[in-house]
Design an enzyme around this catalytic site. Structure first.
Site, PDB file in Angstrom:
ATOM      1  N   ASN A  79       0.837  -1.197   0.000  1.00 59.94           N
ATOM      2  CA  ASN A  79       0.000   0.000   0.000  1.00 59.94           C
ATOM      3  C   ASN A  79       0.875   1.252   0.000  1.00 59.94           C
ATOM      4  O   ASN A  79       1.961   1.230  -0.552  1.00 59.94           O
ATOM      5  CB  ASN A  79      -1.013  -0.026   1.150  1.00 59.94           C
ATOM      6  CG  ASN A  79      -2.341   0.591   0.749  1.00 59.94           C
ATOM      7  OD1 ASN A  79      -2.419   1.747   0.358  1.00 59.94           O
ATOM      8  ND2 ASN A  79      -3.404  -0.206   0.835  1.00 59.94           N
ATOM      9  N   ARG A  80       0.437   2.340   0.628  1.00 55.34           N
ATOM     10  CA  ARG A  80       1.048   3.646   0.403  1.00 55.34           C
ATOM     11  C   ARG A  80       1.730   4.230   1.640  1.00 55.34           C
ATOM     12  O   ARG A  80       1.342   3.941   2.774  1.00 55.34           O
ATOM     13  CB  ARG A  80      -0.012   4.630  -0.107  1.00 55.34           C
ATOM     14  CG  ARG A  80      -0.553   4.260  -1.487  1.00 55.34           C
ATOM     15  CD  ARG A  80      -1.714   5.150  -1.903  1.00 55.34           C
ATOM     16  NE  ARG A  80      -2.102   4.872  -3.275  1.00 55.34           N
ATOM     17  CZ  ARG A  80      -2.970   3.909  -3.634  1.00 55.34           C
ATOM     18  NH1 ARG A  80      -3.532   3.143  -2.695  1.00 55.34           N
ATOM     19  NH2 ARG A  80      -3.264   3.703  -4.895  1.00 55.34           N
ATOM     20  N   HIS A 105       3.476   0.093  -2.830  1.00 54.87           N
ATOM     21  CA  HIS A 105       3.809  -1.325  -3.081  1.00 54.87           C
ATOM     22  C   HIS A 105       5.291  -1.571  -3.339  1.00 54.87           C
ATOM     23  O   HIS A 105       5.671  -2.318  -4.247  1.00 54.87           O
ATOM     24  CB  HIS A 105       3.003  -1.848  -4.268  1.00 54.87           C
ATOM     25  CG  HIS A 105       1.546  -2.050  -3.981  1.00 54.87           C
ATOM     26  ND1 HIS A 105       1.030  -2.147  -2.714  1.00 54.87           N
ATOM     27  CD2 HIS A 105       0.468  -2.199  -4.817  1.00 54.87           C
ATOM     28  CE1 HIS A 105      -0.280  -2.345  -2.766  1.00 54.87           C
ATOM     29  NE2 HIS A 105      -0.644  -2.381  -4.025  1.00 54.87           N
ATOM     30  N   HIS A 175      -1.038 -10.168  -3.681  1.00 46.89           N
ATOM     31  CA  HIS A 175      -1.846  -9.270  -4.508  1.00 46.89           C
ATOM     32  C   HIS A 175      -2.532 -10.013  -5.658  1.00 46.89           C
ATOM     33  O   HIS A 175      -2.455  -9.582  -6.815  1.00 46.89           O
ATOM     34  CB  HIS A 175      -0.953  -8.158  -5.059  1.00 46.89           C
ATOM     35  CG  HIS A 175      -1.678  -6.898  -5.421  1.00 46.89           C
ATOM     36  ND1 HIS A 175      -2.583  -6.819  -6.466  1.00 46.89           N
ATOM     37  CD2 HIS A 175      -1.634  -5.648  -4.885  1.00 46.89           C
ATOM     38  CE1 HIS A 175      -3.033  -5.581  -6.572  1.00 46.89           C
ATOM     39  NE2 HIS A 175      -2.483  -4.855  -5.609  1.00 46.89           N
ATOM     40  N   TYR A 177      -5.508 -10.975  -8.149  1.00 48.30           N
ATOM     41  CA  TYR A 177      -6.789 -10.452  -8.649  1.00 48.30           C
ATOM     42  C   TYR A 177      -7.688 -11.651  -8.923  1.00 48.30           C
ATOM     43  O   TYR A 177      -7.319 -12.541  -9.697  1.00 48.30           O
ATOM     44  CB  TYR A 177      -6.608  -9.697  -9.963  1.00 48.30           C
ATOM     45  CG  TYR A 177      -5.986  -8.338  -9.891  1.00 48.30           C
ATOM     46  CD1 TYR A 177      -6.748  -7.180 -10.087  1.00 48.30           C
ATOM     47  CD2 TYR A 177      -4.611  -8.186  -9.695  1.00 48.30           C
ATOM     48  CE1 TYR A 177      -6.163  -5.924 -10.079  1.00 48.30           C
ATOM     49  CE2 TYR A 177      -4.022  -6.935  -9.679  1.00 48.30           C
ATOM     50  CZ  TYR A 177      -4.801  -5.807  -9.872  1.00 48.30           C
ATOM     51  OH  TYR A 177      -4.219  -4.565  -9.865  1.00 48.30           O
ATOM     52  N   ASP A 245     -10.973   1.334  -3.431  1.00 48.87           N
ATOM     53  CA  ASP A 245      -9.546   1.139  -3.218  1.00 48.87           C
ATOM     54  C   ASP A 245      -9.255   1.610  -1.805  1.00 48.87           C
ATOM     55  O   ASP A 245      -8.549   2.591  -1.580  1.00 48.87           O
ATOM     56  CB  ASP A 245      -8.721   1.905  -4.249  1.00 48.87           C
ATOM     57  CG  ASP A 245      -7.249   1.508  -4.227  1.00 48.87           C
ATOM     58  OD1 ASP A 245      -6.896   0.547  -3.509  1.00 48.87           O
ATOM     59  OD2 ASP A 245      -6.443   2.164  -4.914  1.00 48.87           O
ATOM     60  N   GLN A 286      -7.377  -4.453   2.319  1.00 48.58           N
ATOM     61  CA  GLN A 286      -7.616  -3.522   1.224  1.00 48.58           C
ATOM     62  C   GLN A 286      -8.525  -4.178   0.190  1.00 48.58           C
ATOM     63  O   GLN A 286      -8.187  -5.227  -0.365  1.00 48.58           O
ATOM     64  CB  GLN A 286      -6.296  -3.120   0.559  1.00 48.58           C
ATOM     65  CG  GLN A 286      -6.418  -2.007  -0.472  1.00 48.58           C
ATOM     66  CD  GLN A 286      -6.396  -0.620   0.147  1.00 48.58           C
ATOM     67  OE1 GLN A 286      -6.191  -0.476   1.355  1.00 48.58           O
ATOM     68  NE2 GLN A 286      -6.567   0.408  -0.663  1.00 48.58           N
ATOM     69  N   GLU A 313      -6.461  -7.602  -0.128  1.00 46.16           N
ATOM     70  CA  GLU A 313      -5.055  -7.640   0.282  1.00 46.16           C
ATOM     71  C   GLU A 313      -4.965  -7.406   1.791  1.00 46.16           C
ATOM     72  O   GLU A 313      -5.355  -6.349   2.280  1.00 46.16           O
ATOM     73  CB  GLU A 313      -4.264  -6.556  -0.446  1.00 46.16           C
ATOM     74  CG  GLU A 313      -4.463  -6.517  -1.956  1.00 46.16           C
ATOM     75  CD  GLU A 313      -4.206  -5.124  -2.507  1.00 46.16           C
ATOM     76  OE1 GLU A 313      -3.156  -4.526  -2.167  1.00 46.16           O
ATOM     77  OE2 GLU A 313      -5.068  -4.622  -3.252  1.00 46.16           O
TER      78      GLU A 313
END
Length: 349
Positions: A79-80, A105, A175, A177, A245, A286, A313
């Site tokens: 993440n950030r 990431h 991660h 999808y 998100d 997330q 996540e």
């Protein structure tokens, strides 16, 4: 009994090795050395038709860049981090920035692009990576191991471990999808449930600005609800992100490194009957609704469209280094970082 099979990859035009985990019900999970990525997960629907429920690239060459982070292990920081900056023991640290002036990431050269060392046994597959001091701007050498196990109940258990030779932030995640219909449609019909009363609101850069209650908002998935209709709700946070998100607080008021393994989310595709359950030791989950998938080249030589897949996540809270309990995400020499996340694929009864 779960069995393992090593398979070659020359037809996929890559030097990276693939490994396939196969359980007693012929469910197959393929992992790449590049990014320790989950490449494919083949599972039957209620009619016995087998399909790949993971999004991914046309061939393994796509995983060398992997700008979409398909299936990869993310690190050192999932993440950030706001502006990539934080304080560590009173000293400023500047990590690389790669997303609207923020760190995301692990940066452009994060763990998702790295070549991991793979080893296999009857117990599953392990991948190891040594991240040098200064990697991505982070201090200290970090040695990481990720272990994948697939059992006959359709549980993919992902165990993470890491040790460092100097104090450094560590926040790892997987991660993948998912699209439980196997890609025959987008994920709008998927019924999602997240066991959380609160989520983190964000600014335009995806940095948390506060904790908000899910009640009365499109973020309330405490009872199962279809993803698609929520994407069109007139909500400022949905408009800001172009969908979901956002990090859900699945372990509120307990922001330590780990907790007991517990189920935090489940998703059902009504058409196929496939069900995904997510359990984790982590405080944050997330939910990402594939808002930036437009034009990403995927399977069968066609580009993906927005909302063709979703991610769940499990990790620490975004930008936790600049908020409360920053010390909980600092790994120090002599300590071992551990977390476990389990994805279970089955059929709705």
């Amino acid at each position: 009994m779960t069995t393992n099979q090593l398979i070659a990859t020359p037809a996929l035009r890559s030097a990276d090795q693939l490994f396939t985990l196969r359980n007693g019900n012929d469910m197959r999970l393929t992992i790449s050395e590049r990014g320790a990525a989950l490449v494919s997960w083949w599972a039957p629907d209620r009619y016995g038709k087998v399909a790949d429920v993971l999004l991914g690239y046309r061939d393994l060459a796509g995983y060398a860049d992997n700008s979409a982070y398909f299936g990869a292990i993310i690190g050192r920081w999932a993440n950030r981090i706001a502006q990539g900056r934080f304080m560590l023991d009173g000293a400023p640290v500047q990590a690389t920035v790669n997303d609207r002036g923020n760190h995301l990431h692990g940066g452009d050269a994060g763990f998702h692009k790295a070549h991991w060392n793979l080893s296999a046994s009857d117990a599953g597959v392990s991948l190891r990576l040594s991240s040098p001091d200064g990697d991505g701007g982070f201090p200290g050498k970090l040695d990481v191991q990720v272990h994948y196990r697939l059992d006959d109940e359709g549980r993919l258990t992902i165990d993470f471990e890491a040790v460092a030779d100097a104090p450094t932030p560590v926040n790892l995640t997987a991660h993948p999808y998912f699209n439980l219909n196997g890609g025959s449609a987008d994920v709008g019909d998927h019924m999602l449930q997240i066991n959380a009363d609160f989520y983190l609101e964000t600014d335009p850069g995806g940095i948390p600005v506060g904790v908000a209650a899910v009640a009365g908002t499109p973020f309330d998935f405490r009872q199962p609800a279809a993803i698609g209709p929520r994407l069109g709700w007139p909500d400022a946070q949905i408009r800001l992100a172009g969908g979901f998100d956002h990090c859900y607080c699945v372990k509120p008021h307990a922001m330590g490194r780990t907790g007991p393994l517990r189920e935090v989310a489940r998703v059902v595709d009504p058409g196929s009957g496939r069900r995904l359950q997510v359990s984790t030791t982590e405080p944050g989950l997330q939910f990402y609704s594939g808002n930036s998938l437009d034009g990403v080249q995927g399977r069968a030589g066609r580009p993906y469209a927005r909302h063709d897949g979703f991610c769940l996540e499990a990790h620490a809270y975004p930008d936790q280094l600049n908020g409360q309990c920053a010390s909980a995400v600092i790994l120090r020499p002599g300590q071992v970082y551990r977390q476990t996340t389990v994805y279970r694929l089955s059929l709705q009864s």
